[in-house]
Design an enzyme around this catalytic site. Sequence first.
Site, short mmCIF file in Angstrom:
data_model
loop_
_atom_site.label_atom_id
_atom_site.label_comp_id
_atom_site.label_asym_id
_atom_site.label_seq_id
_atom_site.Cartn_x
_atom_site.Cartn_y
_atom_site.Cartn_z
N GLY A 51 -0.93 6.58 -2.99
CA GLY A 51 -1.67 6.71 -4.24
C GLY A 51 -2.35 8.04 -4.50
O GLY A 51 -2.58 8.41 -5.65
N GLU A 105 -8.71 9.84 -1.13
CA GLU A 105 -8.20 8.52 -1.52
C GLU A 105 -7.94 8.47 -3.02
O GLU A 105 -8.59 9.18 -3.79
CB GLU A 105 -9.24 7.45 -1.18
CG GLU A 105 -9.02 6.75 0.15
CD GLU A 105 -7.90 5.72 0.10
OE1 GLU A 105 -7.08 5.73 -0.84
OE2 GLU A 105 -7.83 4.89 1.02
N ASP A 106 -7.05 7.57 -3.42
CA ASP A 106 -6.86 7.34 -4.85
C ASP A 106 -8.00 6.51 -5.42
O ASP A 106 -8.58 6.82 -6.45
CB ASP A 106 -5.50 6.67 -5.13
CG ASP A 106 -5.27 5.40 -4.32
OD1 ASP A 106 -6.10 5.03 -3.45
OD2 ASP A 106 -4.24 4.74 -4.56
N ASP A 109 -12.11 0.47 -3.58
CA ASP A 109 -12.40 -0.79 -4.27
C ASP A 109 -13.42 -1.57 -3.42
O ASP A 109 -14.61 -1.29 -3.48
CB ASP A 109 -11.05 -1.51 -4.44
CG ASP A 109 -11.14 -2.82 -5.19
OD1 ASP A 109 -12.22 -3.19 -5.66
OD2 ASP A 109 -10.10 -3.52 -5.31
N PHE A 158 -8.10 -3.52 -13.18
CA PHE A 158 -6.97 -2.98 -12.43
C PHE A 158 -6.33 -1.86 -13.23
O PHE A 158 -5.95 -2.04 -14.38
CB PHE A 158 -5.94 -4.08 -12.14
CG PHE A 158 -4.80 -3.60 -11.28
CD1 PHE A 158 -4.95 -3.51 -9.90
CD2 PHE A 158 -3.59 -3.22 -11.85
CE1 PHE A 158 -3.90 -3.05 -9.11
CE2 PHE A 158 -2.54 -2.75 -11.06
CZ PHE A 158 -2.71 -2.67 -9.68
N ASP A 165 -0.22 2.67 -8.62
CA ASP A 165 0.93 1.85 -9.02
C ASP A 165 0.56 0.40 -9.30
O ASP A 165 -0.49 -0.10 -8.87
CB ASP A 165 1.97 1.84 -7.90
CG ASP A 165 1.51 0.99 -6.71
OD1 ASP A 165 0.41 1.26 -6.18
OD2 ASP A 165 2.22 0.04 -6.33
P1 5GP Z 1 -10.02 -1.54 -0.85
O1 5GP Z 1 -9.56 -1.62 0.57
O2 5GP Z 1 -11.10 -0.50 -1.09
O3 5GP Z 1 -10.38 -2.86 -1.42
O4 5GP Z 1 -8.76 -1.12 -1.70
C1 5GP Z 1 -8.25 0.13 -1.59
C2 5GP Z 1 -6.81 0.18 -2.04
O5 5GP Z 1 -6.47 -0.88 -2.95
C3 5GP Z 1 -6.59 1.44 -2.81
O6 5GP Z 1 -6.29 2.52 -1.97
C4 5GP Z 1 -5.45 1.07 -3.73
O7 5GP Z 1 -4.22 1.23 -3.06
C5 5GP Z 1 -5.67 -0.40 -4.00
N1 5GP Z 1 -6.38 -0.63 -5.29
C6 5GP Z 1 -7.64 -1.06 -5.47
N2 5GP Z 1 -7.95 -1.16 -6.78
C7 5GP Z 1 -6.84 -0.76 -7.44
C8 5GP Z 1 -6.52 -0.62 -8.84
O8 5GP Z 1 -7.32 -0.86 -9.76
N3 5GP Z 1 -5.26 -0.19 -9.12
C9 5GP Z 1 -4.33 0.10 -8.17
N4 5GP Z 1 -3.14 0.52 -8.58
N5 5GP Z 1 -4.60 -0.02 -6.85
C10 5GP Z 1 -5.84 -0.44 -6.50
MG MG Z 2 -4.81 3.67 -1.35
#
Ligand code: 5GP
Ligand code: MG
Length: 181
Positions: A51, A105-106, A109, A158, A165
């Site tokens: 990402g 990071e992208d 969350d 989202f 993606d």
């Molecule tokens: P976390 O571990 O912080 O809950 O989630 C991190 C990963 O979840 C991000 O690196 C990404 O790949 C994915 N992610 C979380 N929210 C989104 C979103 O709104 N859109 C997309 N495409 N990916 C997300």
């Molecule tokens: Mg990611």
Amino acid sequence: MMKDTVHLHDKTFRVMIPAAEIDRAVTAVAERINTDYRAKSVPLFIGVLNGSFMFLSDLMKKIDFDCELSFVKLSSYSGTATTGQVRSLIGLNNSIEGRDVIIVEDIVDTGESIEHMVRDLESRKPASISVCTLFFKPASYSKQIPIQYRALEIGNEFIVGYGLDYNQLGRNLKDVYVVTE
Ligand code: 5GP
Ligand code: MG
């Protein structure tokens, strides 16, 4: 040309953040990193694939100190909801001992992925670690790891585009889109 809506798999997305606004946010975060890291010795950017590729590419062009770049992979997401399990970090072949590391990071969350990533990297004895994320979801974040650089903050919606993606589609979009009901 920016399209107002895009269709990916079974969902419709509408424009939320145009490319020009993303560019301004990337510039602002790059300037902060330039100020904070200019005096350090060859910092190492570690981009989290897939990402972050577009963000990191644009970010690096705005960095004005000598630096190195490496990519790692850590995947935990499938569809539009977190699967809960986090896989291990792959791709880091060289030592990071004594290095000033900036993880790119992208999106952060819940913080599950970044916490895992930071813990793994910490065990490799870098001089310092900071986190730079394109998107941050403050209402969802539940970890203690400090996220120093947040280009853009959003709600719990989202999003796709600019590297992010929906089941592998949408990474090529230059604007960011949000899923519609
Ligand atoms: P976390 O571990 O912080 O809950 O989630 C991190 C990963 O979840 C991000 O690196 C990404 O790949 C994915 N992610 C979380 N929210 C989104 C979103 O709104 N859109 C997309 N495409 N990916 C997300
Ligand atoms: Mg990611």
